[in-house]
Design an enzyme around this catalytic site. Structure first.
Site, PDB file in Angstrom:
ATOM      1  N   HIS A 242      51.284  39.101  45.382  1.00  0.00           N
ATOM      2  CA  HIS A 242      50.684  39.159  44.040  1.00  0.00           C
ATOM      3  C   HIS A 242      51.763  39.492  43.016  1.00  0.00           C
ATOM      4  O   HIS A 242      52.702  40.216  43.325  1.00  0.00           O
ATOM      5  CB  HIS A 242      49.569  40.221  43.984  1.00  0.00           C
ATOM      6  N   GLU A 297      42.343  36.434  47.112  1.00  0.00           N
ATOM      7  CA  GLU A 297      41.914  35.087  47.489  1.00  0.00           C
ATOM      8  C   GLU A 297      41.582  34.952  48.969  1.00  0.00           C
ATOM      9  O   GLU A 297      40.790  34.112  49.357  1.00  0.00           O
ATOM     10  CB  GLU A 297      42.982  34.053  47.099  1.00  0.00           C
TER      11      GLU A 297
END
Ligand code: ACO
Length: 355
Positions: A242, A297
């Site tokens: 991320h 996700e």
């Protein structure tokens, strides 16, 4: 020049704060863990909307009004659904939403909030050769989506998902929505900008490829071997890493907890947990100096799959939740911000003579 505007502060907001070092997401003062699985999507949106709309009723009445808005959207777009179902579902949903009035009042916001929840199930059903199911005012928002899909399980998991993705600082789609709102265009214009930005694979388009990766690993039957080969080939493991979080993405845990309570997903969840362990082990071994953890996700993909959404509509379901944040940010920008108009650096070296 700061390519990508990394760390540039482009807005002041009371809506949410992404605390990357701590792995915390704060939504209007509440840590995500206090909301996900506890508050409904309607309550969370009401919290986000507070102070930004005249005549905002209490949360119970807001929930009832959202039910009425679902019916209103269905009636307004009923005639468009056939032609829109010829497009990919995300594009059909966006085209139908463009037909909604472009105002800035609460009824405009409620219709936009309702629209993905109504349009996506209708388009999915039409594309499968089934008739759309009309919305109901007697169930909650997430439960009505499940009903309109023609399914009966997963309302709680979907509600947790919608709350979890409702807002997330100045991400690309929220920034796009705020840029449009800064010109004092209407809420539909802002939301359409958000939808455009969310569609890309670097933003809302990631969870579909997580399913592709899990399916490829399941077919091969050797998680560690598949992962080593993918990393040797320079590929990125979908659902890991991320830009901001330097520890585990708190949204991944919220979604994993929701999946645990959802019986049908059990075998797939156990398989995915094995893949996650193998992936983290390989990433930590290969990149000891870089924090690479599971992101939102990975479990988004599993949760939406378990709820029964086909993978090509995952980005549309993301929009169903994130639209709450777009609408609140658009109002905040219009009420408290200025026209967003950054500068560019001209790099053409020679000035030409027109004559
Ligand atoms: N798999 C393998 N290696 C990775 C991964 C990954 N998922 N993520 C980062 N790395 C490696 C990079 O190859 C790079 O290695 P290098 O220094 O040898 O070149 C190093 O870690 C740093 O990578 P950056 O691109 O600088 O990391 P950044 O933080 O900018 O990228 C991103 C974040 C784009 C999410 C990245 O981790 C990635 O591509 N992940 C896979 C796709 C994904 O899951 N996207 C959804 C993100 S969640 C969201 O946005 C809603």
């Amino acid at each position: 020049m700061n390519n990508g505007l990394e760390d540039v502060v482009a807005a002041e907001t009371i809506l949410s704060d992404v605390r990357g070092a701590e792995g915390q997401l704060i939504i209007r003062g509440y840590p995500l863990v206090a909301l996900a699985g506890r508050w409904t999507f309607e309550q969370t949106t009401h919290l986000l909307f507070t102070g930004f709309f005249d005549d905002l009723p209490d949360a119970a009445e807001f929930t009832a009004k959202l039910g009425t808005a679902r019916v209103d959207v269905f009636e307004k777009t009923r005639g468009l659904l056939g032609p829109m179902s010829k497009l990919p579902a995300y594009d059909g949903m966006r085209a139908a939403m463009a037909m909604l009035s472009d105002g800035t009042a609460l009824p405009d916001a409620l219709r936009l909030l309702a629209a993905p929840a109504v349009l996506l199930p209708a388009l999915i059903r039409l594309q499968a050769g089934d008739e759309p199911i009309e919305p109901s005012t007697s169930t909650g928002h997430a439960a009505d989506v499940i009903r309109m899909l023609g399914r009966s399980d997963g309302a709680g998991a979907l509600d947790t998902y919608l709350v979890t993705v409702s807002d997330h600082g100045l991400n690309a789609s929220t920034f796009a929505a705020r840029v449009v709102a800064s010109t004092h265009a209407g809420l539909t214009s802002s939301v359409l900008a958000g939808l455009g930005a969310l569609k890309g694979p670097l933003h809302g388009g990631a969870p579909g490829p997580v399913i592709d990766m899990l399916d490829a690993i399941a077919e091969e039957g050797d998680s560690a071997g598949w992962i080593e080969r993918a990393l040797d080939d320079g590929e990125r493991l979908m659902g890991f890493g991320h830009r901001i979080y330097r520890t585990r993405d708190p949204r991944a845990d919220a979604l994993k907890a929701a999946l645990r309570s959802f019986g049908d997903a059990d075998a797939r969840l156990r398989f995915a947990e094995g893949v996650e362990q193998a992936a983290l082990e390989a990433l930590h071994r290969r990149k000891p100096d870089r924090v690479l953890e599971t992101n939102v996700e990975f479990y988004t993909a599993l949760l939406l799959e378990a709820v029964g959404f086909p993978k090509h509509v995952f980005t549309g379901v993301f929009a169903m939740g994130r639209i709450a944040g777009w609408l609140a940010h658009a109002r905040e920008q219009a009420l408290t911000g200025r026209l967003i108009r950054p500068a560019s650096r001209y790099v053409e070296p020679v000035t030409k003579d027109a004559a």
